[in-house]
Design an enzyme around this catalytic site. Sequence first.
Site, short mmCIF file in Angstrom:
data_model
loop_
_atom_site.label_atom_id
_atom_site.label_comp_id
_atom_site.label_asym_id
_atom_site.label_seq_id
_atom_site.Cartn_x
_atom_site.Cartn_y
_atom_site.Cartn_z
N TYR A 143 -35.17 -23.45 -81.69
CA TYR A 143 -34.52 -22.31 -81.99
C TYR A 143 -35.80 -21.33 -81.77
O TYR A 143 -35.32 -20.13 -81.10
CB TYR A 143 -33.99 -22.71 -82.70
CG TYR A 143 -32.76 -22.67 -83.03
CD1 TYR A 143 -32.41 -23.80 -82.86
CD2 TYR A 143 -32.13 -21.94 -83.87
CE1 TYR A 143 -31.44 -24.44 -83.43
CE2 TYR A 143 -30.29 -22.65 -84.49
CZ TYR A 143 -29.57 -23.73 -83.77
OH TYR A 143 -28.97 -23.91 -83.96
N LYS A 194 -37.19 -37.48 -83.38
CA LYS A 194 -37.31 -38.21 -82.33
C LYS A 194 -39.10 -38.36 -81.88
O LYS A 194 -39.16 -38.26 -80.90
CB LYS A 194 -36.09 -37.88 -81.42
CG LYS A 194 -35.09 -37.55 -80.98
CD LYS A 194 -34.48 -39.03 -80.70
CE LYS A 194 -34.45 -39.14 -79.10
NZ LYS A 194 -33.42 -40.84 -78.82
N ASP A 227 -30.48 -39.42 -83.40
CA ASP A 227 -30.15 -40.32 -82.46
C ASP A 227 -29.29 -41.28 -83.79
O ASP A 227 -28.16 -41.65 -83.98
CB ASP A 227 -30.02 -40.96 -81.67
CG ASP A 227 -31.19 -42.07 -81.48
OD1 ASP A 227 -31.81 -42.18 -82.13
OD2 ASP A 227 -31.13 -42.31 -79.98
N ASP A 251 -29.22 -28.63 -87.32
CA ASP A 251 -28.28 -28.10 -86.97
C ASP A 251 -26.76 -29.19 -86.80
O ASP A 251 -25.98 -28.88 -87.24
CB ASP A 251 -28.64 -27.54 -85.63
CG ASP A 251 -27.06 -26.38 -84.97
OD1 ASP A 251 -26.09 -26.06 -86.05
OD2 ASP A 251 -26.72 -26.03 -84.37
N ASP A 255 -23.62 -30.36 -88.81
CA ASP A 255 -21.81 -30.04 -88.62
C ASP A 255 -21.45 -31.46 -88.97
O ASP A 255 -20.37 -31.75 -88.65
CB ASP A 255 -21.63 -30.17 -86.88
CG ASP A 255 -21.79 -28.46 -87.04
OD1 ASP A 255 -22.08 -27.68 -87.53
OD2 ASP A 255 -21.39 -28.16 -86.20
#
Length: 371
Positions: A143, A194, A227, A251, A255
């Site tokens: 970001y 990751k 993932d 983020d 959600d």
Amino acid sequence: MASNKKLLVLPGDGIGPEVMNEVRRIVDWMDKRRHVSFDMQDGLCGGAAIDAHGTPLTDETMADALAVDAVLFGSVGGPKWDDLPFAMKPERGLLRLRKEMDLFANLRPAIVFDALADASALKPELVAGLDIMILRELTGGIYFGEPRGIETLPSGERRGFNTQSYTESEIARVARVGFELAGKRQGRLTSVEKANVMESGVLWREVVQQIGDTEFPNIKLNHMYADNCAMQLVRAPKQFDVIVTDNLFGDILSDCAAMLTGSLGMLPSASLGAEDPTTGRRMALYEPVHGSAPDIAGQGKANPLAEVLSFAMLLRYSFDMGEDADMVEKAVANVLASGKRTGDIAAPGQQPISTSEMGAAILSELDKLAA
Ligand code: IPM
Ligand code: MG
């Protein structure tokens, strides 16, 4: 009477002002019924600030945010401002607040209220009783990483690029918050990155493991690729207690976790800075995880519960008012148990109630709880 609890209220755009109004009613109720008052100051952020001042956040509002005890935020953005240059977009106002207040720890609790287990996209038995905490790093990563931009290559083709970057200290400080949160809950922390494809993930894993080994040996730590975490969240979400992860993965995963609870309209969040060693004061901003929902804005359809629950987090984390926070949360649980639903969580065929009817239902539950 002047209050020593200073709040900056930034309702923002879209449904932000509507859901914020329901919190204002709770604030009034607390003033009258509990004799707790707040010194509330309103400000503009996002599209509202662009329209009034030509910038998504003025320096004055930024200074106000740094001076108050807590900021209560609504939501920003909407189609009206979609074509503005990147640095002028409504979202930049929120990102500036996060960065300049140094709010590195974003707590996003995903709790399934019993009455809503049926509203989840997953089978009720998978989510009933779910209570997980996603801790998202909020001031670093892709970001904010440099270099970033859109450049034109010699061929004339354009290339867009961003940088994922984390220093050891940025990882360590959010990891410590994760371990501390886990210590107050079930004692389990899952660190998500990751590391199989990203160096920043390799460092993330190393630093979190080292802090666990040396400072929090009693917390059960495991590591997971992002993932796989997304998959596990929809396969068996109750395996998690606290998840700590970076800005972008946080983020996305939050959600995803929000939908486990029935609706994005249910999820609150708290963004906290470091504790000042002398005053014990922490910068803090509270905001619903949902966005400005321009499609339903101004129609009285929005679910105010995420904003109301964000206010409960404000009471708990900024003012140590756990009892009042419990009361607000209990009022929400009772309203849901009574079957009242805004459109986003209504059962098929059920007549939804409006934003302000939901607010009124909460006030009447608060009346009962305080009686
Ligand atoms: C969130 C939002 C923000 C983010 C946007 C509005 C900038 O999606 O808080 O999750 O991406 O962080
Ligand atoms: Mg988001």
